[in-house]
Design a protein around this motif. Structure first.
Motif, mmCIF file in Angstrom:
data_model
loop_
_atom_site.group_PDB
_atom_site.id
_atom_site.type_symbol
_atom_site.label_atom_id
_atom_site.label_comp_id
_atom_site.label_asym_id
_atom_site.label_seq_id
_atom_site.Cartn_x
_atom_site.Cartn_y
_atom_site.Cartn_z
ATOM 1 N N GLU A 84 0.811 -1.221 0.000
ATOM 2 C CA GLU A 84 0.000 0.000 0.000
ATOM 3 C C GLU A 84 0.843 1.268 0.000
ATOM 4 N N GLU A 85 2.090 1.196 0.407
ATOM 5 C CA GLU A 85 2.955 2.370 0.412
ATOM 6 C C GLU A 85 3.709 2.553 -0.903
ATOM 7 N N SER A 86 3.610 1.599 -1.801
ATOM 8 C CA SER A 86 4.327 1.680 -3.076
ATOM 9 C C SER A 86 3.727 2.740 -3.983
ATOM 10 N N VAL A 87 4.592 3.404 -4.738
ATOM 11 C CA VAL A 87 4.141 4.319 -5.778
ATOM 12 C C VAL A 87 3.937 3.484 -7.043
ATOM 13 N N VAL A 88 2.781 3.629 -7.653
ATOM 14 C CA VAL A 88 2.470 2.897 -8.875
ATOM 15 C C VAL A 88 2.486 3.900 -10.015
ATOM 16 N N SER A 89 3.238 3.586 -11.073
ATOM 17 C CA SER A 89 3.298 4.529 -12.189
ATOM 18 C C SER A 89 3.027 3.815 -13.509
ATOM 19 N N PHE A 90 2.540 4.590 -14.453
ATOM 20 C CA PHE A 90 2.178 4.088 -15.770
ATOM 21 C C PHE A 90 2.445 5.215 -16.759
ATOM 22 N N GLU A 91 3.068 4.889 -17.892
ATOM 23 C CA GLU A 91 3.260 5.877 -18.950
ATOM 24 C C GLU A 91 3.059 5.206 -20.291
ATOM 25 N N ALA A 92 2.318 5.862 -21.161
ATOM 26 C CA ALA A 92 2.089 5.358 -22.510
ATOM 27 C C ALA A 92 2.540 6.428 -23.499
ATOM 28 N N GLU A 93 3.302 6.011 -24.484
ATOM 29 C CA GLU A 93 3.736 6.893 -25.561
ATOM 30 C C GLU A 93 3.238 6.278 -26.858
ATOM 31 N N PHE A 94 2.503 7.064 -27.645
ATOM 32 C CA PHE A 94 1.937 6.518 -28.873
ATOM 33 C C PHE A 94 1.752 7.629 -29.899
ATOM 34 N N VAL A 95 1.670 7.224 -31.161
ATOM 35 C CA VAL A 95 1.481 8.157 -32.268
ATOM 36 C C VAL A 95 0.190 7.772 -32.972
ATOM 37 N N ILE A 96 -0.669 8.766 -33.177
ATOM 38 C CA ILE A 96 -1.902 8.567 -33.930
ATOM 39 C C ILE A 96 -1.992 9.703 -34.930
ATOM 40 N N GLU A 97 -2.204 9.317 -36.174
ATOM 41 C CA GLU A 97 -2.200 10.259 -37.280
ATOM 42 C C GLU A 97 -0.869 11.010 -37.250
ATOM 43 N N THR A 98 -0.878 12.301 -37.079
ATOM 44 C CA THR A 98 0.381 13.050 -37.093
ATOM 45 C C THR A 98 0.797 13.512 -35.701
ATOM 46 N N HIS A 99 0.116 13.036 -34.667
ATOM 47 C CA HIS A 99 0.373 13.518 -33.314
ATOM 48 C C HIS A 99 1.036 12.453 -32.437
ATOM 49 N N LYS A 100 2.026 12.912 -31.670
ATOM 50 C CA LYS A 100 2.694 12.051 -30.695
ATOM 51 C C LYS A 100 2.140 12.405 -29.313
ATOM 52 N N TYR A 101 1.717 11.385 -28.580
ATOM 53 C CA TYR A 101 1.140 11.568 -27.248
ATOM 54 C C TYR A 101 2.002 10.858 -26.209
ATOM 55 N N VAL A 102 2.180 11.488 -25.085
ATOM 56 C CA VAL A 102 2.803 10.853 -23.932
ATOM 57 C C VAL A 102 1.889 11.152 -22.746
ATOM 58 N N TYR A 103 1.315 10.094 -22.198
ATOM 59 C CA TYR A 103 0.397 10.243 -21.066
ATOM 60 C C TYR A 103 0.948 9.411 -19.917
ATOM 61 N N GLY A 104 0.983 9.998 -18.732
ATOM 62 C CA GLY A 104 1.506 9.273 -17.582
ATOM 63 C C GLY A 104 0.732 9.565 -16.315
ATOM 64 N N VAL A 105 0.779 8.591 -15.421
ATOM 65 C CA VAL A 105 0.109 8.684 -14.126
ATOM 66 C C VAL A 105 1.013 8.060 -13.080
ATOM 67 N N LYS A 106 1.099 8.707 -11.937
ATOM 68 C CA LYS A 106 1.742 8.126 -10.758
ATOM 69 C C LYS A 106 0.732 8.199 -9.632
ATOM 70 N N VAL A 107 0.460 7.069 -9.019
ATOM 71 C CA VAL A 107 -0.434 7.029 -7.874
ATOM 72 C C VAL A 107 0.450 6.886 -6.645
ATOM 73 N N ILE A 108 0.465 7.928 -5.839
ATOM 74 C CA ILE A 108 1.330 7.953 -4.666
ATOM 75 C C ILE A 108 0.623 7.312 -3.478
ATOM 76 N N ASP A 109 -0.635 7.656 -3.285
ATOM 77 C CA ASP A 109 -1.476 7.016 -2.274
ATOM 78 C C ASP A 109 -2.929 7.204 -2.694
ATOM 79 N N LYS A 110 -3.861 6.867 -1.808
ATOM 80 C CA LYS A 110 -5.280 6.869 -2.186
ATOM 81 C C LYS A 110 -5.796 8.234 -2.627
ATOM 82 N N SER A 111 -5.168 9.299 -2.183
ATOM 83 C CA SER A 111 -5.675 10.621 -2.545
ATOM 84 C C SER A 111 -4.624 11.494 -3.223
#
Length: 142
Positions: free
Chosen positions: A4-31
């Motif tokens: 429960e104390e671990s930081v959970v992170s996720f990042e996705a990098e993708f290209v659609i049509e002519t645009h490059k997207y980088v979206y990321g999330v880090k969940v530090i705790d419940k709030s």
């Protein structure tokens, strides 16, 4: 090891049509969540707990922020809320991000039934069954 104390992170990098997207999330705790989005190497959104958020309204329009960001709880993700809100609207970037995530399967390790439809489909279709068995053989999961 995750706890429960671990930081959970996720990042996705993708290209659609002519645009490059980088979206990321880090969940530090419940709030406490850190969420960010870059489009074509420009920071569009950056939100961290206890810090002022950085928003670039030109990518999604004022209505997205008025109807999503202004009502965002600490443990909610802007992209999830924007995808739901903009499903009725035609915003290029939300449409692209939505199409990327719709093609991915995310699963809850505690829900053992969520892939039953996929497993049954693999077992009923001979071609898919062979692919599934080849994947299992390579994964070496005993």
């Amino acid at each position: 090891m995750f706890n429960e104390e671990s930081v959970v992170s996720f990042e996705a990098e993708f290209v659609i049509e002519t645009h490059k997207y980088v979206y990321g999330v880090k969940v530090i705790d419940k709030s406490s969540v850190h969420e960010y989005l870059f489009i074509d190497n420009k920071k569009v959104f950056d939100r961290q707990s206890n810090s002022p958020s950085q928003l670039n309204k030109s990518y999604f329009g004022e209505d997205v922020y008025q109807n999503t960001y202004d009502y965002l709880n600490d443990n909610e993700l802007l992209i999830s809320k924007a995808r739901r809100f903009l499903s009725k609207k035609k915003n290029e970037h939300v449409k692209n991000i939505d199409s990327f995530f719709k093609k991915r399967r995310f699963f809850d390790n505690n829900d053992r039934t969520q892939f039953m439809d996929l497993i049954v489909e693999c077992l009923e279709d001979e071609k898919k069954r062979k692919q599934y068995n080849a994947l299992l053989a390579k994964a070496d999961i005993s």
